[in-house]
Design an enzyme around this catalytic site. Structure first.
Site, short mmCIF file in Angstrom:
data_model
loop_
_atom_site.label_atom_id
_atom_site.label_comp_id
_atom_site.label_asym_id
_atom_site.label_seq_id
_atom_site.Cartn_x
_atom_site.Cartn_y
_atom_site.Cartn_z
N HIS A 457 0.82 -1.21 0.00
CA HIS A 457 0.00 0.00 0.00
C HIS A 457 0.85 1.27 0.00
O HIS A 457 2.05 1.25 0.30
CB HIS A 457 -0.96 0.00 1.19
CG HIS A 457 -0.30 0.10 2.54
ND1 HIS A 457 -0.02 1.30 3.16
CD2 HIS A 457 0.13 -0.86 3.39
CE1 HIS A 457 0.53 1.08 4.34
NE2 HIS A 457 0.64 -0.22 4.51
N CYS A 476 2.46 -4.87 7.17
CA CYS A 476 2.20 -4.66 5.75
C CYS A 476 3.38 -3.96 5.09
O CYS A 476 4.29 -3.46 5.75
CB CYS A 476 0.93 -3.84 5.55
SG CYS A 476 -0.58 -4.78 5.88
#
Length: 581
Positions: A457, A476
Site C-alpha cells: 500500500h 504490511c
C-alpha cells in the site's frame, strides 16, 4: 504410534539393516547359500545381485507407495525414490561401470561449492566399499547405497537440504509446475547414459544469480584460506581528516573487500578516497552512508569471513527453495532488503523502496496472487494496533480520533459517538479511518489473498523511505511509488495509464478494481545482494532468520553410512523409538 510413524520405523530399520557386510548377508541369504559367487557365470551373478536388491527392498514396498502414485508437489522421500527406481528397472543393478562410481564420488565432493556438506554423503566409506566388493551380496548392498546417496545429493542441490516448512509452519511456496517425478527421471536418465556428472551440473538452479552466489562463496573461501580479512580497532569512531594506525587498518580492510585499490605502501590518512569507500560499504550494509566509520560500521567490517561464508550458504539454500518460482511476470518483495520489484519475462522492469514490519511485527514470508486494487481506501484498524497503539493515545487525548478522521463502529457497522464509548474496555468496537491523503494506507492498496491481512500500500509516512533500515511498519508493505506499480499491474495503456489512475483517484470514491490478469507475488527473505558486477553484498538479518537455516545446513544428514563391517541388521530395543525425519 500412528500409521505413518510405524511405516517410517519399518523403512528405516529395514534400510539400515541391509547396509551390512557381505559376510552377514551370505549367512542369511538363501540365494547366496545355494549359489556361491565363484561357481556361477557373470550373467548369473548379475541375476543374483538383482534378486538380492529385490529382497533388500521388499519390506519398503509394503511401507511406501511408489513415487509415481504419490501426491504431486510433496517433498520427495529418498527411500520411496530408491524403491521406485529399482522396481521400474526390474531390480537390475545401476552402478555396474567404474566410471559412473568415479563420477559420483567426485561430484559428491564438489557439492561443497554449493554450500552443502560433502561429509553428509559418506564419500570415504563409499570409496572403501567400492574397493572391497567381492560377492554379489556386497555388490547389491553397494548399489542400493550408491543410488540412495546419488538421489539424496541431487535432491539437496535441486530443492534444498533443509525443509523450509519445518522452519515456518505457514510456508506455502509449493513448487507448482515443478513435478518431482520429472526431476527424478532426469537424474536417472543421466545415470542410464553414464553421465553422472551432468546430473550434478543440472540439478542446482541454473539462474545467473545462483551462479554468482557460487562464485562469491568460492572467493570468500579463498579469503578465509589466506587468513581472513584484516581487523580494525573498534575502540573509537574513525572520521575523515584523521591520521592514525587504526585508519591504516581500515584502509587494509576496505582494500581486502574490494572497496579500495590496494596500496603498495601503507597509509594512515582518512582522505576523500577512504570516505567514499566507507560510504559505499555503508550503503551496501544498510548502515546510513555518512562516511564515518562508527561503531556499527566497524562491527560490520569485523564480521569474520567464516560468518559471511555461512551467510552465503544460507542464501544459496533459500535460492534452491525459491528460484524455480521466478518465471514470467511476478512481483517479489525482498523483506530484508526493503525493496520490491516487478519482473516481466524474467527481467526486472520496475523497482521501489519499501517499509516492512518491525522485528516484533514481522512481515511474513509467503506467496499469493495479486487480484485487485483498492483506490481511495478506508483503513480498518487491526485489533493489535487498536489495543497496543491507539487506545493509549485515545485515553490520553479525547480529540485524537477526530484529528485523524477515525470513527468508531459497532459490530453491525453503525457509527458510534466516541464520547459514549468506554475506552478503558471498548469491546465490540472497531475503528475505521476515512479515505484521504492522510489515510494510513495512502491513496491505493494492492491486495492479494492471505491469512495475515498483509498487502502492499501507499503511505503518508514518506519521510521513512530516506532511512537505510526500514523495518518500520506493523507488518504490511509500504511502497514508495505504488501508483507506478499499479499502472504496470493493469498493463493497460489505454484505460489504466497514469492519467486514468489519477482520474480514478480524483473522484474520491473507495472502489475495488480487479486486475485483468492475476499477478503472482512472493514475499521472500534474503540477507545477501549482488552488485551489478556480481559481487556478493551482505544485509543485516533483521528478523534473525539465518541462524535456523544454518543449523539445518550444518546438521549431519540422516543418510545411513555404508557400514560394511556391521554384524547384522540393527534392531530397535524394547520401547525404543526411531528418530524420524
Amino acid at each position: 504410534m500412528g500409521q505413518l510413524t510405524r511405516l517410517f520405523v519399518i523403512s528405516r530399520v529395514f534400510f539400515m539393516g541391509f547396509l551390512i557386510s557381505g559376510a552377514a548377508i551370505a549367512q542369511t541369504s538363501p540365494i547366496e547359500q545355494s549359489s556361491p559367487a565363484m561357481s556361477v557365470s557373470e550373467a548369473a551373478a548379475d541375476d543374483i545381485v538383482g534378486q538380492t536388491i529385490q529382497s533388500m527392498l521388499a519390506p519398503l514396498a509394503s511401507a511406501f507407495p511408489p513415487l509415481l502414485t504419490s501426491p504431486r508437489h510433496q517433498r520427495v522421500d529418498v527411500n520411496r525414490v530408491v524403491m521406485d527406481f529399482y522396481m521400474h528397472r526390474s531390480y537390475r543393478a545401476a552402478w555396474t561401470q567404474d566410471s559412473d562410481v568415479t563420477q559420483l564420488l567426485k561430484s559428491l565432493g564438489n557439492t561443497q561449492a554449493d554450500g552443502l556438506e560433502p561429509a553428509d554423503f559418506h564419500i570415504d566409506e563409499l570409496a572403501k566399499a567400492r574397493a572391497s566388493m567381492q560377492t554379489p551380496a556386497q555388490r547389491a548392498s553397494f548399489d542400493v547405497v550408491a543410488t540412495r546417496t546419488f538421489i539424496a545429493a541431487l535432491l539437496q542441490l535441486r530443492r534444498g537440504k533443509v525443509d523450509p516448512s519445518r522452519l515456518d509452519i505457514h510456508w506455502n511456496f509449493d513448487p507448482v509446475g515443478v513435478d518431482p517425478r520429472e526431476d527424478v527421471n532426469t537424474f536417472f536418465a543421466a545415470l542410464d547414459s553414464h553421465d553422472v556428472a551432468r546430473a550434478f551440473a543440472q540439478a542446482p538452479p541454473q539462474e545467473a544469480v545462483y551462479g554468482s552466489l557460487r562464485m562469491g562463496l568460492a572467493q570468500l573461501r579463498k579469503v578465509r584460506d589466506a587468513g581472513g580479512w584484516p581487523k580494525v580497532a573498534e575502540d573509537k569512531s574513525l572520521k575523515p581528516g584523521m591520521d592514525e594506525p587504526a585508519v591504516a587498518q581500515l584502509r587494509a580492510r576496505l582494500a581486502a573487500g574490494g572497496y579500495l585499490a590496494p596500496q603498495l605502501k601503507p597509509r594512515s590518512d582518512y582522505d576523500a578516497v577512504v570516505t567514499a569507500a566507507v560510504k559505499k560499504y555503508q550503503a551496501e550494509q544498510y548502515l546510513g552512508a555518512d562516511g564515518v566509520a562508527g561503531a556499527a560500521t566497524l562491527a560490520a567490517l569485523n564480521v569474520s569471513v567464516e560468518a559471511r561464508i555461512d551467510q552465503v550458504r544460507v542464501n544459496m539454500e533459500r535460492a534452491r527453495w525459491l528460484l524455480y518460482k521466478l518465471q514470467g511476470t511476478f512481483v517479489i518483495v525482498d523483506i530484508a532488503g526493503y525493496k520490491v520489484a516487478l519482473y516481466r519475462d524474467g527481467k526486472p522492469i520496475w523497482r521501489s523502496r519499501v517499509q516492512v514490519g518491525k522485528p516484533f511485527r514481522s512481515t511474513p514470508v509467503f506467496q499469493s496472487e495479486i487480484t485487485y486494487v483498492t483506490f481511495n481506501p478506508t483503513w480498518t484498524v487491526p485489533p493489535t494496533i487498536l489495543v497496543k497503539d491507539m487506545l493509549p493515545k485515545i485515553q490520553k487525548n479525547p480529540g485524537y480520533l477526530a484529528a485523524n478522521r477515525i470513527k468508531p463502529i459497532d459490530r453491525e457497522g453503525n457509527l458510534l459517538d466516541p464520547s459514549t464509548v468506554d475506552w478503558s474496555n471498548p469491546r465490540g468496537v472497531t475503528l475505521r479511518q476515512d479515505a484521504g491523503p492522510d489515510n494510513s494506507l495512502g491513496q491505493v492498496v494492492i491486495r492479494f489473498p492471505n491469512e495475515y491481512a498483509i498487502y502492499l500500500h501507499d503511505t503518508p509516512h514518506r519521510e521513512l523511505f530516506a532511512q537505510s533500515r526500514r523495518a518500520t511498519s506493523s507488518g504490511c508493505i509500504r511502497v514508495e511509488n505504488p501508483l507506478q506499480l499499479v499502472e504496470l499491474l493493469f498493463n493497460d495503456p489505454v484505460h489504466w495509464n497514469s492519467a486514468g489512475i489519477q482520474a480514478q483517484l480524483a473522484n474520491g470514491k473507495t472502489e475495488n478494481i480487479r486486475l485483468p490478469v492475476k499477478v503472482p507475488v512472493l514475499l521472500a527473505y534474503w540477507t545477501v545482494d549482488l552488485s551489478n558486477d556480481g559481487r556478493v553484498m551482505f544485509k543485516p538479518d533483521v528478523y534473525g532468520y539465518d541462524s535456523a537455516v544454518l543449523r539445518g545446513l550444518n546438521l549431519r544428514s540422516e543418510l545411513p553410512a555404508p557400514q560394511w563391517q556391521q554384524a547384522g541388521p540393527p534392531a530397535l530395543a524394547a520401547g525404543q523409538k526411531s528418530t524420524g525425519e
